[in-house]
Design a protein around this motif. Structure first.
Motif, short mmCIF file in Angstrom:
data_model
loop_
_atom_site.label_atom_id
_atom_site.label_comp_id
_atom_site.label_asym_id
_atom_site.label_seq_id
_atom_site.Cartn_x
_atom_site.Cartn_y
_atom_site.Cartn_z
N ARG A 293 -30.00 -2.12 21.59
CA ARG A 293 -30.35 -3.53 21.39
C ARG A 293 -29.14 -4.44 21.62
NH1 ARG A 293 -34.42 -3.30 16.15
NH2 ARG A 293 -36.16 -2.33 17.28
N ASP A 294 -27.99 -4.01 21.13
CA ASP A 294 -26.77 -4.79 21.36
C ASP A 294 -26.46 -4.87 22.86
OD1 ASP A 294 -26.53 -5.11 18.63
OD2 ASP A 294 -24.96 -3.59 18.41
N GLU A 295 -26.65 -3.76 23.56
CA GLU A 295 -26.40 -3.75 24.99
C GLU A 295 -27.35 -4.68 25.73
OE1 GLU A 295 -26.56 0.40 26.06
OE2 GLU A 295 -24.68 0.83 25.01
N TRP A 296 -28.61 -4.76 25.28
CA TRP A 296 -29.55 -5.69 25.91
C TRP A 296 -29.05 -7.12 25.76
CZ3 TRP A 296 -32.33 -9.94 24.51
CH2 TRP A 296 -33.25 -10.40 25.45
N VAL A 297 -28.66 -7.49 24.55
CA VAL A 297 -28.16 -8.85 24.32
C VAL A 297 -26.91 -9.09 25.16
CG1 VAL A 297 -27.25 -10.49 22.62
CG2 VAL A 297 -29.18 -9.02 22.01
N VAL B 72 -37.54 -19.55 20.42
CA VAL B 72 -36.56 -18.74 21.14
C VAL B 72 -36.10 -17.54 20.30
CG1 VAL B 72 -34.42 -19.96 20.55
CG2 VAL B 72 -34.64 -18.86 22.77
N CYS B 73 -35.94 -17.74 19.00
CA CYS B 73 -35.55 -16.61 18.14
C CYS B 73 -36.63 -15.53 18.13
CB CYS B 73 -35.25 -17.09 16.72
SG CYS B 73 -33.69 -18.00 16.58
N MET B 74 -37.89 -15.94 18.11
CA MET B 74 -38.99 -14.97 18.13
C MET B 74 -39.01 -14.20 19.46
SD MET B 74 -40.74 -15.13 15.26
CE MET B 74 -42.34 -14.52 15.66
N ARG B 75 -38.78 -14.91 20.57
CA ARG B 75 -38.77 -14.24 21.87
C ARG B 75 -37.62 -13.26 21.97
NH1 ARG B 75 -38.87 -19.36 24.61
NH2 ARG B 75 -37.56 -18.45 26.21
N ILE B 76 -36.46 -13.66 21.51
CA ILE B 76 -35.30 -12.75 21.53
C ILE B 76 -35.60 -11.53 20.65
CG2 ILE B 76 -32.91 -12.44 20.77
CD1 ILE B 76 -32.43 -15.37 21.65
N SER B 77 -36.11 -11.79 19.46
CA SER B 77 -36.42 -10.70 18.53
C SER B 77 -37.41 -9.71 19.15
CB SER B 77 -36.97 -11.27 17.23
OG SER B 77 -37.33 -10.24 16.36
N ARG B 78 -38.44 -10.24 19.76
CA ARG B 78 -39.45 -9.39 20.38
C ARG B 78 -38.84 -8.55 21.50
NH1 ARG B 78 -42.70 -13.23 22.04
NH2 ARG B 78 -43.41 -13.58 19.92
N ARG B 79 -38.04 -9.17 22.35
CA ARG B 79 -37.42 -8.45 23.46
C ARG B 79 -36.47 -7.36 22.95
NH1 ARG B 79 -37.26 -10.82 28.62
NH2 ARG B 79 -36.35 -8.83 29.17
N VAL B 80 -35.70 -7.69 21.93
CA VAL B 80 -34.75 -6.73 21.38
C VAL B 80 -35.48 -5.58 20.69
CG1 VAL B 80 -32.97 -6.42 19.62
CG2 VAL B 80 -32.83 -8.35 21.19
N ARG B 81 -36.54 -5.88 19.94
CA ARG B 81 -37.29 -4.84 19.24
C ARG B 81 -37.88 -3.81 20.19
NH1 ARG B 81 -40.15 -8.91 16.33
NH2 ARG B 81 -41.93 -8.23 17.54
N PHE B 82 -38.23 -4.25 21.38
CA PHE B 82 -38.88 -3.34 22.32
C PHE B 82 -37.92 -2.80 23.38
CE2 PHE B 82 -42.42 -5.55 20.40
CZ PHE B 82 -43.23 -4.49 20.07
N SER B 83 -36.62 -2.79 23.02
CA SER B 83 -35.65 -2.18 23.93
C SER B 83 -35.91 -0.68 23.98
CB SER B 83 -34.23 -2.50 23.50
OG SER B 83 -33.96 -1.89 22.26
N ARG B 84 -35.26 0.01 24.87
CA ARG B 84 -35.63 1.39 25.20
C ARG B 84 -35.32 2.44 24.13
NH1 ARG B 84 -34.69 2.72 31.31
NH2 ARG B 84 -35.60 4.57 30.46
N ALA B 85 -34.19 2.36 23.47
CA ALA B 85 -33.79 3.44 22.55
C ALA B 85 -34.81 3.61 21.44
CB ALA B 85 -32.42 3.14 21.95
N GLY B 86 -35.28 4.81 21.25
CA GLY B 86 -36.19 5.12 20.16
C GLY B 86 -37.63 4.75 20.43
N GLN B 87 -37.93 4.14 21.58
CA GLN B 87 -39.29 3.66 21.78
C GLN B 87 -40.28 4.80 21.94
OE1 GLN B 87 -39.00 1.12 25.22
NE2 GLN B 87 -40.22 2.48 26.44
N ASP B 88 -39.81 5.97 22.32
CA ASP B 88 -40.72 7.10 22.47
C ASP B 88 -41.20 7.62 21.12
OD1 ASP B 88 -40.30 6.92 25.19
OD2 ASP B 88 -38.77 8.48 25.21
N THR B 89 -40.36 7.48 20.10
CA THR B 89 -40.71 8.07 18.81
C THR B 89 -40.92 7.06 17.69
OG1 THR B 89 -38.37 8.35 18.34
CG2 THR B 89 -39.51 10.24 19.29
#
Length: 143
Positions: free
Chosen positions: A110-114, A16-33
């Motif tokens: 990322r905080d907003e996603w959580v 579950v920690c890995m899944r949360i980490s993965r989801r948070v890492r790929f949140s929208r902010a900064g993903q373009d760059t």
């Protein structure tokens, strides 16, 4: 709890920690760059100036790999290189104002996603998560 039950719990927690980490890492902010490993490097420079060697050791990557990551971050204006005043061969890396602003936006996203996943939880569930966060802090603390 038996040792077998603890092992099963360990597997569940890791998963579950890995899944949360993965989801948070790929949140929208900064993903373009920025890619997740680049964000990780920015976060390591948030509170402390570091050398490329220190970053490579912290991130468990080779020096050439870290050089590529740092070069990309410098080119994008997120990181600045400064020569060591005592040893000109040594380079110190630090966040630029743009790097700090971008890292802050990524963390906020990322905080907003959580938070968005927690809004429907009961007070009791939030209290359990508070306890779990405290316990997990102890689990990951250096020994």
């Amino acid at each position: 709890m038996t040792p077998a039950e603890r092992k099963h719990l360990a597997v569940d927690l890791r998963s579950v920690c890995m899944r949360i980490s993965r989801r948070v890492r790929f949140s929208r902010a900064g993903q373009d760059t920025l890619r997740p490993h680049q964000v990780s490097v920015l976060s390591k420079l948030d509170k402390q100036v570091r050398t490329p060697r220190e970053l490579a050791e912290i991130e468990c990557v080779s020096a050439p790999s870290m050089t590529r990551t740092v070069n990309a971050l410098v080119e994008q204006g997120f990181v600045r290189r400064d020569a060591d005043p005592e040893d000109g061969r040594q380079v110190h890396l630090q966040l630029t104002p743009e790097g700090r602003k971008t890292l802050s936006a990524i963390r906020r996203s990322r905080d907003e996603w959580v938070y968005s996943r927690m809004v429907d939880l009961s007070e009791e569930e939030c209290a359990v998560l508070r306890q779990a966060a405290d316990i997990l802090e102890r689990v990951v603390a250096p020994q």
